[in-house]
Motif scaffolding. Structure first.
Motif, mmCIF file in Angstrom:
data_model
loop_
_atom_site.group_PDB
_atom_site.id
_atom_site.type_symbol
_atom_site.label_atom_id
_atom_site.label_comp_id
_atom_site.label_asym_id
_atom_site.label_seq_id
_atom_site.Cartn_x
_atom_site.Cartn_y
_atom_site.Cartn_z
ATOM 1 N N LYS A 194 69.931 44.383 41.946
ATOM 2 C CA LYS A 194 70.547 45.039 40.786
ATOM 3 C C LYS A 194 71.451 44.081 40.020
ATOM 4 C CE LYS A 194 70.490 49.954 41.927
ATOM 5 N NZ LYS A 194 71.303 51.175 42.084
ATOM 6 N N HIS A 195 72.149 43.220 40.758
ATOM 7 C CA HIS A 195 73.039 42.249 40.111
ATOM 8 C C HIS A 195 72.237 41.271 39.253
ATOM 9 C CE1 HIS A 195 76.189 39.323 39.423
ATOM 10 N NE2 HIS A 195 75.492 38.400 40.066
ATOM 11 N N GLU A 243 76.686 30.774 42.516
ATOM 12 C CA GLU A 243 77.207 31.482 41.348
ATOM 13 C C GLU A 243 76.448 32.779 41.110
ATOM 14 O OE1 GLU A 243 77.250 28.958 37.947
ATOM 15 O OE2 GLU A 243 78.424 27.370 38.931
ATOM 16 N N ILE A 244 75.166 32.784 41.399
ATOM 17 C CA ILE A 244 74.342 33.985 41.190
ATOM 18 C C ILE A 244 74.549 34.995 42.312
ATOM 19 C CG2 ILE A 244 71.987 34.881 41.061
ATOM 20 C CD1 ILE A 244 72.633 33.468 38.542
ATOM 21 N N PHE A 245 74.421 34.541 43.551
ATOM 22 C CA PHE A 245 74.379 35.461 44.692
ATOM 23 C C PHE A 245 75.716 35.665 45.392
ATOM 24 C CE2 PHE A 245 69.964 33.700 44.585
ATOM 25 C CZ PHE A 245 69.348 34.866 44.172
ATOM 26 N N LEU A 255 72.314 40.643 35.107
ATOM 27 C CA LEU A 255 72.501 39.364 34.409
ATOM 28 C C LEU A 255 71.526 39.233 33.245
ATOM 29 C CD1 LEU A 255 73.015 36.903 37.428
ATOM 30 C CD2 LEU A 255 74.766 37.884 35.921
ATOM 31 N N TYR A 256 70.318 39.744 33.411
ATOM 32 C CA TYR A 256 69.363 39.775 32.294
ATOM 33 C C TYR A 256 69.843 40.754 31.219
ATOM 34 C CZ TYR A 256 65.590 37.036 34.504
ATOM 35 O OH TYR A 256 64.834 36.028 35.054
ATOM 36 N N ARG A 257 70.298 41.925 31.647
ATOM 37 C CA ARG A 257 70.722 42.953 30.689
ATOM 38 C C ARG A 257 71.865 42.452 29.815
ATOM 39 N NH1 ARG A 257 74.192 46.375 29.242
ATOM 40 N NH2 ARG A 257 75.663 45.621 30.805
ATOM 41 N N TYR A 265 63.279 43.221 47.842
ATOM 42 C CA TYR A 265 64.462 43.158 46.979
ATOM 43 C C TYR A 265 64.973 41.728 46.867
ATOM 44 C CZ TYR A 265 64.430 48.197 47.854
ATOM 45 O OH TYR A 265 64.055 49.514 47.958
ATOM 46 N N LEU A 266 65.004 41.021 47.979
ATOM 47 C CA LEU A 266 65.533 39.655 47.969
ATOM 48 C C LEU A 266 64.533 38.680 47.358
ATOM 49 C CD1 LEU A 266 67.342 39.490 51.434
ATOM 50 C CD2 LEU A 266 68.251 40.130 49.190
ATOM 51 N N ALA A 267 63.238 38.867 47.616
ATOM 52 C CA ALA A 267 62.238 37.983 47.022
ATOM 53 C C ALA A 267 62.233 38.116 45.501
ATOM 54 C CB ALA A 267 60.862 38.300 47.594
ATOM 55 N N LEU A 268 62.294 39.337 45.010
ATOM 56 C CA LEU A 268 62.335 39.548 43.560
ATOM 57 C C LEU A 268 63.626 39.003 42.964
ATOM 58 C CD1 LEU A 268 60.841 43.142 43.307
ATOM 59 C CD2 LEU A 268 59.866 41.090 42.318
ATOM 60 N N ALA A 269 64.748 39.236 43.642
ATOM 61 C CA ALA A 269 66.028 38.735 43.145
ATOM 62 C C ALA A 269 66.014 37.218 43.051
ATOM 63 C CB ALA A 269 67.165 39.201 44.057
#
Length: 479
Positions: A150-151, A442-444, A155-157, A388-392
């Motif tokens: 979701k995070h 920074e992302i995760f 970031l895209y949104r 969820y983690l692979a897509l993230a």
């Protein structure tokens, strides 16, 4: 012959004092409020409900309760330690970055009512709902897989964009095996024979398991899960399910539920379904290919294409980000020792970070499409990954490429799998690459990376305690 004249008849009715409310439309999957949830459960005669959430491995964890309790504001809590144990249920030693909550305090399950659906394989009327995880103050727990994804979507949104994905999940059907020391074998199909390899896209191969596949379709329909296509892959009794493109969280939810559904359907026919990356020696491994594009939220246009239909700068930078960062997040897409057995030369999997147009030997393939459907397929993730983690990870890598303006290499026209392996060759190398990349922190966030790395190192140490048949065969009498 003349038609008879029909007189209209006027009927006078006394208006009701209060019109009856229209009955709620009972969706197969999802409701929008707790009031609708109560009606949905009542109308279906649901007795029990499973409140589930994926752990780091993607295993469903949670609680079951009577449906009456579910709709009565019951607080649902789990210990935070469930996100700190390995796939074998062990708890790794603490390190500088991996540590336990000294109080093992509660984290709370918050049902996402849009995921409410039946559990069609249960004999008693049962429902299920996927839950998010928050702390006791209601704040999202950042290291839990659904919140990690979701995070990234957020970031895209923030840039006015929405990522779109379409996963393809491969898996094997295998004969029941209660002794892990013995190799897995294909199951017997309707012909009475075990199916052999080399059956890619074979309709006869699918028909060997007609009744099982019918159950998969029926179970999926009962949960509101939509299968786009189903094919037989190269391995013996290896199948692939393709899902329709959509929102990343919704598609991760579907993969999460599909894995459970397929396992249950297989068990009903006396066989196993496995999502191990490499279940059979000498056979192709199982992948979870991820098709990805990005659309502008306001216009709905594909960000990867310019107005004239040509590929955009963002498209190339997305690929550049994948090339740069996917090898450093590979441990989120190939999370076990077994995963790296799939990523070996000459075994139908890419072992590079190259890209190309309609080139299946590359890690990142650009399928033939029109401008609005322009997308990038990540062919590296294995089916054992937490969706969820692979897509993230995959989406984060592409976004980093756009944010940093990373240019890709020239596309590969020929076979990209010849030569050296351009990826981590094992679990520990993958963990180290994830830990040491500042952009990924920074992302995760440090908490997720520290916890994930600690669990993966713990799993590696557990694996090292097991003596393999290879060691007994070649070292026993020769060294």
């Amino acid at each position: 012959m003349a038609a008879k004249k029909v007189r209209s008849k006027i009927i006078h009715k006394t208006p009701a004092t209060k019109p009856k409310p229209a009955p709620i439309e009972l969706n197969t999957r999802g409701v929008s409020s707790w009031k609708e949830a109560a009606e949905w459960l009542r109308a279906r005669g649901i007795e029990d409900i499973e409140c589930i959430t994926p752990d780091l491995a993607g295993v469903p964890r949670g609680k079951m309760m009577p449906s009456s309790k579910f709709t009565s504001n019951t607080s649902l809590a789990l210990p935070s330690a469930i996100y700190r144990h390995t796939i074998s249920g062990e708890y790794p030693d603490e390190t500088e970055e991996f540590h336990y909550d000294s109080r093992d305090s509660d984290i709370k399950l918050v049902p996402d009512l849009s995921t409410l659906s039946a559990v069609p394989w249960e004999t008693d009327p049962t429902a299920q709902v996927i839950c998010d995880i928050v702390d006791t103050e209601g704040k999202a727990v950042s290291y839990t897989p659904r919140n990690v994804l979701k995070h990234v979507v957020e970031l895209y949104r923030e840039r006015g964009w929405k990522p779109v994905v379409a996963p393809e999940i491969e898996f094997y059907l295998v004969a029941k095996n209660d002794d892990p020391d013995y190799p897995l074998k294909p199951p017997t199909g309707r012909s009475g024979r075990a199916i052999q390899g080399g059956q890619g896209y074979s309709i006869a191969g699918i028909n060997e398991f007609d009744e099982l596949i019918d159950d998969i379709y029926h179970f999926s329909a009962a949960q509101g899960l939509e299968i786009d296509t189903l094919i037989h892959e190269e391995g013996p009794a290896q199948l692939e399910i393709n899902l329709r493109h959509g929102d990343p969280v919704e598609l991760a939810d579907q993969v999460f539920m599909f894995k459970r559904t397929i396992r249950e359907a297989a068990l009903g026919h006396g066989i196993y379904a496995t999502f191990m990356a490499k279940p059979m020696q000498g056979q192709a491994g199982s992948a979870m290919h991820i098709h990805q594009s990005v659309v502008d939220i306001k216009t709905g246009k594909n960000v990867f294409s310019n107005a004239d239909g040509s590929a955009s700068k963002e498209f190339y930078n997305f690929i550049g980000g994948m090339q740069t960062y996917v090898p450093k997040t590979l441990v989120m897409m190939a999370p076990y020792v077994n995963s790296y057995r799939r990523l070996t030369p000459s075994m139908s999997a890419p072992v590079n970070n190259a890209w190309g147009y309609d080139n299946r030997t590359t890690a990142f393939r650009v399928p033939v499409s029109n401008a609005q459907a322009r997308r990038v397929e990540n062919r590296l993730p294995s089916s054992d990954a937490n969706p969820y983690l692979a897509l993230a990870a995959s989406l984060a890598c592409g976004l980093l490429g756009i944010m940093k303006g990373i240019e890709p290499t020239p596309p590969s026209d020929g076979t990209a799998n010849e030569g050296s392996v351009d990826l981590p060759r094992g679990l520990l190398e993958g963990v180290s690459l994830l830990e040491t990349e500042p952009a990924l922190r920074e992302i995760f966030g440090n908490e997720f990376i520290g916890m994930y790395a600690g669990v993966k190192r713990g799993e590696f140490e557990t694996f090292m305690q097991v003596i393999s048949p290879w060691e007994r065969e070649y070292l026993l009498l020769n060294v």
